[in-house]
Each structure stands twice: as structure tokens, then as C-alpha cells.
Write a protein that holds these residues in place. Structure first.
Motif, mmCIF file in Angstrom:
data_model
loop_
_atom_site.group_PDB
_atom_site.id
_atom_site.type_symbol
_atom_site.label_atom_id
_atom_site.label_comp_id
_atom_site.label_asym_id
_atom_site.label_seq_id
_atom_site.Cartn_x
_atom_site.Cartn_y
_atom_site.Cartn_z
ATOM 1 N N VAL A 182 0.849 -1.183 0.000
ATOM 2 C CA VAL A 182 0.000 0.000 0.000
ATOM 3 C C VAL A 182 0.886 1.235 0.000
ATOM 4 O O VAL A 182 1.917 1.270 0.682
ATOM 5 N N ASN A 183 0.527 2.225 -0.817
ATOM 6 C CA ASN A 183 1.205 3.518 -0.858
ATOM 7 C C ASN A 183 0.226 4.600 -0.424
ATOM 8 O O ASN A 183 -0.909 4.647 -0.929
ATOM 9 N N TYR A 184 0.647 5.450 0.499
ATOM 10 C CA TYR A 184 -0.160 6.601 0.892
ATOM 11 C C TYR A 184 0.565 7.867 0.473
ATOM 12 O O TYR A 184 1.719 8.099 0.856
ATOM 13 N N LEU A 185 -0.115 8.693 -0.339
ATOM 14 C CA LEU A 185 0.442 9.940 -0.867
ATOM 15 C C LEU A 185 -0.343 11.091 -0.239
ATOM 16 O O LEU A 185 -1.501 11.334 -0.594
ATOM 17 N N PRO A 186 0.237 11.813 0.725
ATOM 18 C CA PRO A 186 -0.549 12.740 1.537
ATOM 19 C C PRO A 186 -0.921 14.056 0.872
ATOM 20 O O PRO A 186 -1.876 14.702 1.312
ATOM 21 N N SER A 187 -0.214 14.487 -0.166
ATOM 22 C CA SER A 187 -0.476 15.808 -0.742
ATOM 23 C C SER A 187 -1.705 15.789 -1.641
ATOM 24 O O SER A 187 -2.178 14.736 -2.084
ATOM 25 N N ASN A 188 -2.243 16.987 -1.899
ATOM 26 C CA ASN A 188 -3.392 17.168 -2.797
ATOM 27 C C ASN A 188 -4.585 16.307 -2.403
ATOM 28 O O ASN A 188 -5.188 15.619 -3.235
ATOM 29 N N GLY A 189 -4.925 16.337 -1.128
ATOM 30 C CA GLY A 189 -6.100 15.616 -0.667
ATOM 31 C C GLY A 189 -5.854 14.199 -0.222
ATOM 32 O O GLY A 189 -6.729 13.573 0.376
ATOM 33 N N GLY A 190 -4.656 13.658 -0.491
ATOM 34 C CA GLY A 190 -4.321 12.305 -0.059
ATOM 35 C C GLY A 190 -4.868 11.233 -0.969
ATOM 36 O O GLY A 190 -5.993 11.314 -1.464
ATOM 37 N N LYS A 191 -4.052 10.240 -1.228
ATOM 38 C CA LYS A 191 -4.447 9.122 -2.093
ATOM 39 C C LYS A 191 -3.878 7.825 -1.511
ATOM 40 O O LYS A 191 -2.767 7.800 -0.981
ATOM 41 N N PHE A 192 -4.655 6.738 -1.641
ATOM 42 C CA PHE A 192 -4.206 5.395 -1.283
ATOM 43 C C PHE A 192 -4.182 4.552 -2.554
ATOM 44 O O PHE A 192 -5.212 4.361 -3.208
ATOM 45 N N ASP A 193 -3.006 4.058 -2.934
ATOM 46 C CA ASP A 193 -2.870 3.074 -4.001
ATOM 47 C C ASP A 193 -2.420 1.765 -3.364
ATOM 48 O O ASP A 193 -1.531 1.769 -2.504
ATOM 49 N N PHE A 194 -3.010 0.659 -3.745
ATOM 50 C CA PHE A 194 -2.595 -0.617 -3.184
ATOM 51 C C PHE A 194 -2.512 -1.656 -4.284
ATOM 52 O O PHE A 194 -3.054 -1.475 -5.387
ATOM 53 N N GLY A 195 -1.810 -2.761 -4.000
ATOM 54 C CA GLY A 195 -1.630 -3.767 -5.035
ATOM 55 C C GLY A 195 -0.961 -5.015 -4.504
ATOM 56 O O GLY A 195 -0.804 -5.216 -3.297
ATOM 57 N N ALA A 196 -0.531 -5.854 -5.435
ATOM 58 C CA ALA A 196 0.121 -7.119 -5.106
ATOM 59 C C ALA A 196 1.228 -7.381 -6.111
ATOM 60 O O ALA A 196 1.117 -7.035 -7.289
ATOM 61 N N GLN A 197 2.312 -8.002 -5.631
ATOM 62 C CA GLN A 197 3.447 -8.388 -6.463
ATOM 63 C C GLN A 197 3.708 -9.877 -6.327
ATOM 64 O O GLN A 197 3.520 -10.448 -5.254
ATOM 65 N N ALA A 198 4.171 -10.494 -7.409
ATOM 66 C CA ALA A 198 4.604 -11.892 -7.370
ATOM 67 C C ALA A 198 5.740 -12.063 -8.360
ATOM 68 O O ALA A 198 5.664 -11.582 -9.497
ATOM 69 N N GLY A 199 6.805 -12.736 -7.927
ATOM 70 C CA GLY A 199 7.936 -12.936 -8.817
ATOM 71 C C GLY A 199 9.003 -13.796 -8.171
ATOM 72 O O GLY A 199 8.773 -14.456 -7.159
ATOM 73 N N LEU A 200 10.187 -13.780 -8.765
ATOM 74 C CA LEU A 200 11.313 -14.599 -8.299
ATOM 75 C C LEU A 200 12.395 -13.715 -7.692
ATOM 76 O O LEU A 200 12.607 -12.574 -8.124
ATOM 77 N N GLN A 201 13.090 -14.275 -6.706
ATOM 78 C CA GLN A 201 14.186 -13.580 -6.042
ATOM 79 C C GLN A 201 15.342 -14.550 -5.833
ATOM 80 O O GLN A 201 15.121 -15.721 -5.510
ATOM 81 N N LEU A 202 16.574 -14.057 -6.034
ATOM 82 C CA LEU A 202 17.750 -14.882 -5.820
ATOM 83 C C LEU A 202 18.840 -14.061 -5.163
ATOM 84 O O LEU A 202 18.734 -12.835 -5.055
#
Length: 408
Positions: free
Chosen positions: A156-176
Motif C-alpha cells: 500500500v502507498n499513501y500519498l498525503p499531498s493534494n487531498g491524499g491518495k491510497f494506491d494498493f496492489g500485489a506483487q509476485a515474482g522470483l528472487q535470488l
């Protein structure tokens, strides 16, 4: 079977362990962005890099790009430079501190928090855009198989300026976790089996695996004649910034991120499509870069503390924001940005315990900048503090007791 589940193992989380990964991301954008949130317009991709700084703790940065679209009939940010229902280039860059719960050989569960920069602009070079800074939170798990992990996260990302916005999501991938010393022909890095009790600040003469470099600097920049846009070019001048790096298992290698801000006046008096009144008065430059550095030890000069010559290379995002100007045609509060490559050469001179003077030359090259490639040069100097680092435990030397710490 449990031998395959390495996501939470101590070896995979040793201080200095490098983390590299790629992922697919789904994002639900806040309704205030006026973006089409249909599934096909919310899928993007990205990559991450990080390193463990202490048992169970790592720092990481990631970047992702999503080809989004405005809502039908709406122009992104209300600008006539963007088509109704047109394409929008959405990207985000986040840096965070992550804690992995010690669960033995079970899948590793982790949580993290940090900062984020979100960028949006139309699909063309003339399309209007915007950006906002905010805070980022993340939770997920790793499931490891023979040195490669499946990683799944919610964010989740919270962007406080200009009235505030919440963007949320999901990630899936590989890590080494690649061993750079081995990859470059130096042989496998020999990680100690056991570490001494972790100490963030004690007497240290040279960086250790997992040592964090935290510093600030003052910078003088020479901006290209085509920096900014035609008719709005920043003067050469002084800026400031900060850096954070982590020394890897072989502490000659370090991953490092830095950012600078350079508020300058507009040196252009002609060019572009500006009237005298509309021409911006200021062009503020800022950039974020991530690099892989190699440190050449060059001697112990002051109090037996090691100094290093540094070379590094990586990527950068450089942007220019325009201020001032009035009347038709002014572009106040708009900005432009481009991605490119960054190179660094410098010296880290140990001047006190865990304290170093750092002087660097940096070159940033943005090949896709319009109307032609942008090449900027910077000279910076400041202090770095070297925090933490893993010391191998001194082991017992008696026959048959070599696996027992001498302090036991």
C-alpha cells in the motif's frame, strides 16, 4: 523436502547477502487519479535489489512500470495535452526497511515500510504529468527452492499531498541471492558459519559484510545545454543530497542508492515557445540513482582506518520541475523526467572510527531526453557513517570443539 524450503534459513539472511528479483504487479489506483482500474490497465512489471544488514533485517529498493489508461472521456490531470481516455505511463520507486520473521526452514514471512515516489505522465513527450512522494508498506512471504525464491507481497502507498491518495496492489515474482565475488571469478565468498553478537557501533577499521553506509553531501552540478526543456535550462550550481549503501558478503562490493536536489534559476533567455512573461524563472533538478560499487582498498592512513577508491555504475531517474512564469503558455509546476545510466568514481577516506570523508565525481546520461540526449556532471563531497557489520565468531581451537564459540 524441508531442505528445499530455504526462504527463511539463516544462510539466506546472512548480513551482506545480496537480493535481486523481478516481479509482476497488479495496482488499484485511487479514484482521485481518474484512471481506468480495469484489470488489463492495472498490470505492470518491475525489479528490486537489496541486501541484509543484520540477521532478519534487510534494506531494499524496487521500481515498477504500469501502462495505465485514463477513464473514458477524461484527460489525465485535466490537461489538454493528454487525450481523452488516453494512455498514461505510471511508475513507482520505493525504498524500505524489511524484517523477516525467523521461522527456521519454513517459508519466510516479512513486513516492511519506507518511502515511495509515484510518477504519471501522458503517453507522448508533450503529455502533461505529475508526481507525488509518500510512504509505503509491504507484507509477504518467500518460498525458496534450491537458491531461488518465489516471493509474493501485498503493498500500500499513501500519498498525503493534494487531498491524499491510497494506491494498493500485489506483487509476485522470483528472487535470488547471487555471489558477486564468485560471478566475477574470485571464488565463492566464504560466509562465516557463526557471527559474534551484532554491534551497530564499536571500533572498526574497515567495512564488514552488512555494514551500512549512511551519509549526506553538498554537490556542484554542470547541467547540459539541453537539460530541462528548450527555453528553460537550469544554471550550473550547488545542490545537496544523501546516500545509503550496504556492503555485501565480500565487502569490496557495495550496493548504494542516492538522491540530490538542486534548485536553480533558468539560464535561458530565449528558445522554446515562451513569451517573456511565460518563461519559467526557476528550474529545479533532482535525481535518484542506484549503483553497484567496487571498493579498492588504498591504505590505512589515519589511525589505521582503511580508505578506499570507489568506482560504480547503475541507473538514474533525473527530473526537472519548472517554477514561475505567468500568462498563456507558462508551464509553472509542470515537470519532465527521463531514465538513464549513472557512473561514479571517488574516494572514501577514513578520518575517525566508523566515519569517512567521501568525495565523488558523478556522470548521468539520459539517452532518451528530448530533443537530444542529456549529459550532466556532478562533483560532491560529504561525510559517511559506517554502521553495523557482521564479525565472524571466534571459535574454540580445542580438538573436537571447533564448532563451539570460544566465548561459550
Amino acid at each position: 523436502m524441508t531442505a528445499l524450503l530455504l526462504g527463511g534459513s539463516a544462510a539466506a539472511q546472512s548480513p551482506g547477502t545480496l537480493l535481486v528479483g523481478g516481479f509482476v504487479q497488479w495496482t488499484h489506483f485511487d479514484s482521485k487519479w481518474n484512471l481506468d482500474t480495469g484489470f488489463g490497465n492495472s498490470i505492470g512489471y518491475g525489479g528490486r535489489v537489496g541486501a541484509f544488514i543484520a540477521p532478519n533485517w534487510n534494506v531494499e529498493a524496487d521500481g515498477e512500470y504500469t501502462p495505465a489508461k485514463s477513464l473514458a472521456g477524461s484527460r489525465f490531470v485535466g490537461s489538454f495535452a493528454n487525450a481523452p481516455g488516453g494512455d498514461v505511463k505510471a511508475s513507482a520507486f520505493a525504498a524500505r526497511l524489511v524484517y523477516s520473521f525467523p521461522l527456521g526452514n519454513l517459508p519466510s514471512i516479512h513486513i516492511g515500510a519506507g518511502g515511495v515516489l509515484e510518477n504519471f505522465r501522458g503517453s507522448t513527450d508533450t503529455g502533461a504529468g505529475t508526481y507525488q512522494f509518500g510512504v509505503n508498506g509491504l507484507a509477504g512471504f518467500n518460498l525458496g527452492f534450491s537458491g531461488v525464491s518465489l516471493r509474493v507481497d501485498g503493498l500500500v502507498n499513501y500519498l498525503p499531498s493534494n487531498g491524499g491518495k491510497f494506491d494498493f496492489g500485489a506483487q509476485a515474482g522470483l528472487q535470488l541471492s547471487p555471489d558477486l565475488r564468485n560471478l566475477f571469478g574470485g571464488g565463492a565468498t566464504s560466509n562465516p558459519i557463526m557471527y559474534a553478537p551484532y554491534v551497530w557501533w564499536d571500533e572498526m577499521t574497515a567495512p564488514l559484510p552488512g555494514t551500512v553506509e549512511l551519509g549526506g553531501f553538498v554537490q556542484w552540478s554542470h547541467f547540459d545545454d539541453n537539460a530541462g526543456v528548450a527555453g528553460a535550462i537550469p544554471k550550473n550550481g550547488i545542490g545537496y543530497g544523501g546516500r545509503l549503501g550496504v556492503f555485501l558478503s565480500d565487502p569490496k562490493w557495495e550496493i548504494e542508492g542516492d538522491g540530490y536536489y538542486s534548485p536553480q534559476t533558468n539560464r535561458a533567455t530565449t528558445g522554446g515557445l515562451f513569451s517573456v512573461a511565460a518563461r519559467p524563472t526557476d528550474v529545479n533538478a533532482h535525481a535518484f540513482a542506484a549503483r553497484l560499487n567496487y571498493n579498492f582498498p588504498i591504505g590505512n592512513f589515519i589511525g589505521g582506518r582503511q580508505s578506499q577508491f570507489i568506482i560504480g555504475a547503475g541507473g538514474t531517474r533525473t527530473s526537472y520541475k519548472f517554477k514561475g512564469g505567468t500568462g498563456p503558455g507558462n508551464i509553472a509546476d509542470s515537470y519532465t523526467y527521463n531514465f538513464g545510466v549513472s557512473g561514479l568514481a571517488g574516494i572514501r577516506l577514513g578520518i575517525a572510527n566508523r566515519t569517512a570523508l567521501r568525495v565523488d565525481g558523478v556522470v548521468d546520461y539520459m539517452p532518451n531526453h528530448k530533443p537530444s540526449a542529456n549529459l550532466n556532471f556532478h562533483v560532491r563531497g560529504g561525510l559517511s557513517f559506517l554502521i553495523g557489520g557482521a564479525r565472524p565468531e571466534v571459535m574454540c581451537t580445542y580438538a573436537g570443539l571447533e564448532s563451539i564459540p570460544a566465548s561459550s
